[in-house]
Structure formats: structure tokens, C-alpha cells
Design an enzyme around this catalytic site. Structure first.
Site, PDB file in Angstrom:
ATOM      1  N   SER A 200       0.862  -1.178   0.000  1.00  0.00           N
ATOM      2  CA  SER A 200       0.000   0.000   0.000  1.00  0.00           C
ATOM      3  C   SER A 200       0.901   1.231   0.000  1.00  0.00           C
ATOM      4  O   SER A 200       1.712   1.387  -0.916  1.00  0.00           O
ATOM      5  CB  SER A 200      -0.951  -0.039   1.206  1.00  0.00           C
ATOM      6  N   HIS A 227      -2.463  -1.052  -3.614  1.00  0.00           N
ATOM      7  CA  HIS A 227      -3.615  -0.175  -3.423  1.00  0.00           C
ATOM      8  C   HIS A 227      -3.413   1.087  -4.247  1.00  0.00           C
ATOM      9  O   HIS A 227      -2.453   1.828  -4.038  1.00  0.00           O
ATOM     10  CB  HIS A 227      -3.772   0.198  -1.945  1.00  0.00           C
ATOM     11  N   ASP A 319      -4.713  -4.582   5.655  1.00  0.00           N
ATOM     12  CA  ASP A 319      -5.003  -5.431   4.503  1.00  0.00           C
ATOM     13  C   ASP A 319      -3.856  -6.394   4.230  1.00  0.00           C
ATOM     14  O   ASP A 319      -2.689  -5.992   4.184  1.00  0.00           O
ATOM     15  CB  ASP A 319      -5.267  -4.578   3.258  1.00  0.00           C
TER      16      ASP A 319
END
Length: 381
Positions: A200, A227, A319
Site C-alpha cells: 500500500s 492499493h 489489509d
């Protein structure tokens, strides 16, 4: 390109976050000023029309975060980012108008920028409110990241661009031996079938570092979840292909993964490994993300079991952490990026706390470990 987890917007107290807007177009300056000022979390600290002006204004305006255009008169956004990170480190969000040309913003991310987001462009566009809200949220989130001064690194080395960048005394020492968890009962190296990489915030530079160090004959398919805003994904995959010896493409439903090929999750779709093929899903977000690393890792746990390798890199939120733990329980080899190099250690740190990582490694050792783990496969192929 957003790079956020599901941890919610950080609290900032009663003080508004100060944003330095770097943009050469007077029309876009006004638009960005309107967008930022309308958000109760933010205020405009100043507006610079060039990179040179921005560098002069930083001390005087004391911004918390910089909104940076990449196409500027004089020095471009990459050079502005590089100078800010060397001289007066600040969180930088690149605001890009052309989502098809990612060369400069990706170079800015490598230089230390934290995110790339789409420029609102015009109040007349149908998704104006969505794009404007996303920009403001990214400015708020990235303002909370504590960056440190870049060292001028040798070519090919990773710049220190984060809270924990640069190997610390707590980082694991170099060990060229094959880890015990990678050795089969007969003493030979275990055989693996696929690698998953999830990242991310700070991920583009981390992924570029790993993939750049992979050989063209790497024997496994590589699956990537980063992401990122959907409009940027095709350009991001193309950019990764320019920095890696491995071919890089967006994942497509029904494809049979090929050894030595990188498959990037496309915009706004989960990427799964389903038996011998790739599957895409429009199922709801997981951990606030689509694509989600959780979904990829869980599918790899089911499809590959002990023959999978999972790597969870820098990122905010959680995540991928439980998915990595699922892979670990299935017998896979799992790696979490060490805090000494992660721009934000939340995602890999959560995986470690859940017992989901076989080992923690600084970023510059991940590619080497992947080569160790697959060395028998290369000799057999």
C-alpha cells in the site's frame, strides 16, 4: 493512486492540516484551493506556481503536506520531490492530470512521494465530488506519515524515505543460509508454485526494488496487489514493466499464470488464483480495499497450500495481514517487510503480531530470499 488501509482517517485535533499547493495553472490553482478550503480538515498554507517557488516557500509557510503537480515550468515534480526529501522532508502527494503517463509520478514515488491521486480537473465532471473527496482524504492521511531526510543513495539502492527507512540496529542480519522453513524433509529446498506481493503506502518504490532485482528466468508467476486508484492501474503495470526484467501485465480472468511473469491486480477488481487460472472479482471491498491483499493471499492459501510464497510490504491499515496468516497456516513461506525499511509498518507489523510471518526482512533482502527459495526450481527448469 491511493495507498491506504481500513484504519480510518487519522485524527488531527482542532488544528487544520496545512497544505502547500504546487501547481502552475491559475485555473487549477483556484480549483484546488476551493477543494482544500471546503474540507474542514484542511487549509491552504500557500500556492506555488513552480518547483523553485515551492522550495523557497516551505520554510515560510510550514506546510504539513504538499500537493504537487508533476508538470511544472523549470524543475519538474520528480526533482522537486527529490530536493524536498533531501533538504526539508515533508509528506508529498502527487496530483496527476494525465493518468496514462505515469513515468514522472512513479519516479516521484521512488524519490519519496507517498501517493499519486487524480486531479479533479473541473467541477463539471460527473465524478468531481468523488475525486475531490479522495484527494482531500489522501492529503489528510499522508500528512500523518513522519518522513525523514533522504540520503543520497548509490544507483540501485533504496533511498531512506520513511519513518523507519535505513537498516536499524534491530534489523535482521544478513544470513545466506536457506531458512529451516524452506527445507523439505529430505533436506532439499521446498518446491513453490507462485509468489504474492501486497503493498500500500510506499508500495510502488518497494515493488520496483524487488522486481528490479529479479532475474528474467525467475521460475514462478508473481501476483501483485498495490492499493491504487483504478485509473492508474494500467499505467502502473506498464511502468513496473520498464523497471523489471520480468514481463508485467494486468491480471485477466481465465489466464493461466506463466512462470516469470508478473500479474498486477487491475483497477477496482480483486485478483485471485483459482486452481490453474487467474480470477477477477467485483465482490465488495475487503479491509476497505478492492483489490485487496487479503483476497489474493487467501486464494493462494487455498490454491497453493504449502507451495505458495506470500510477501506483505509497507502499508497503512491491516489489509493482507490475516491473509498472510492464512497462507502461513496452510504451510506457505511468508515474509513481512521489516520495520527498518517500511514506509508504514502497519500492514506487515499486523501480520507479525498475528503470527503470520515466517520471517521479517528489510526490503533490500526480499528479492535475494525469493531467489534462494526458488533456486532448485531454476535448476530443474
Amino acid at each position: 493512486m491511493s495507498a491506504t488501509g481500513n484504519s480510518g482517517t487519522p485524527t488531527t485535533g482542532s488544528r487544520r492540516i496545512r497544505v502547500l499547493v504546487v501547481e502552475d495553472s491559475p485555473v487549477i490553482q483556484q480549483l484546488l484551493s476551493h477543494v482544500i478550503s471546503a474540507d474542514p480538515r484542511l487549509e491552504v498554507a500557500g500556492i506555488a506556481s513552480s518547483g523553485e517557488q515551492a522550495l523557497r516557500m516551505i520554510d515560510r509557510t510550514a506546510p504539513d503536506v504538499v500537493s504537487l503537480d508533476i508538470r511544472l515550468p523549470g524543475i519538474d515534480g520528480f526533482e522537486v520531490t527529490s530536493r524536498i526529501m533531501r533538504q526539508n522532508p515533508l509528506p508529498i502527494v502527487v496530483v496527476a492530470s494525465d493518468v496514462r503517463d505515469l513515468d514522472i509520478p512513479m519516479r516521484a514515488l521512488q524519490a519519496g512521494a507517498l501517493a499519486v491521486v487524480e486531479k479533479p480537473g473541473s467541477m463539471a465532471r460527473a465524478d468531481y465530488q468523488t475525486v475531490a473527496h479522495h484527494l482531500c482524504t489522501q492529503l489528510v492521511i499522508m500528512s500523518q506519515v513522519k518522513v525523514i531526510r533522504h540520503r543520497i543513495a548509490a544507483r540501485g539502492s533504496r533511498p531512506a524515505s520513511s519513518v523507519s527507512a535505513g537498516v536499524s540496529a534491530d534489523a535482521p542480519s544478513q544470513d545466506s543460509r536457506l531458512p529451516t522453513a524452506a527445507v523439505a524433509a529430505d533436506g532439499r529446498g521446498r518446491r513453490f508454485r507462485g509468489v504474492g506481493l501486497v503493498a500500500s503506502t510506499g508500495g510502488p518504490a518497494a515493488l520496483a526494488k524487488i522486481l528490479k532485482d529479479m532475474p528474467a528466468d525467475f521460475p514462478l508467476p508473481v501476483f501483485v496487489v498495490q492499493h491504487m486508484g483504478a485509473p492508474f492501474m494500467a499505467g502502473f503495470a506498464s511502468w513496473l514493466g520498464t523497471v523489471s526484467p520480468l514481463p508485467v501485465q494486468l491480471g485477466e480472468a481465465g489466464l493461466t499464470p506463466r512462470p516469470g511473469t508478473v500479474y498486477v491486480a487491475p483497477g477496482d477488481r480483486h485478483l485471485l488464483v483459482d486452481g490453474a487460472t487467474i480470477r477477477l472479482s467485483a465482490d465488495p471491498m475487503v479491509c476497505g480495499q478492492r483489490p485487496s491483499g487479503e483476497v489474493l493471499f487467501q486464494s493462494m492459501a487455498r490454491a497453493y497450500g504449502a507451495s505458495g510464497i506470500g510477501v506483505l510490504l509497507t502499508g497503512m491499515g491491516e489489509d493482507g495481514a490475516r491473509g498472510l496468516a492464512d497462507m502461513h497456516r496452510a504451510g506457505a513461506y511468508t515474509i513481512a517487510e521489516h520495520a527498518s525499511t517500511a514506509v508504514i509498518h502497519s500492514m506487515p507489523g499486523t501480520a507479525v503480531r498475528l503470527g503470520g510471518a515466517v520471517e521479517e526482512l528489510p526490503l533490500d533482502r526480499v528479492a535475494g530470499r525469493l531467489l534462494q527459495l526458488t533456486s532448485d526450481d531454476k535448476m530443474a527448469s
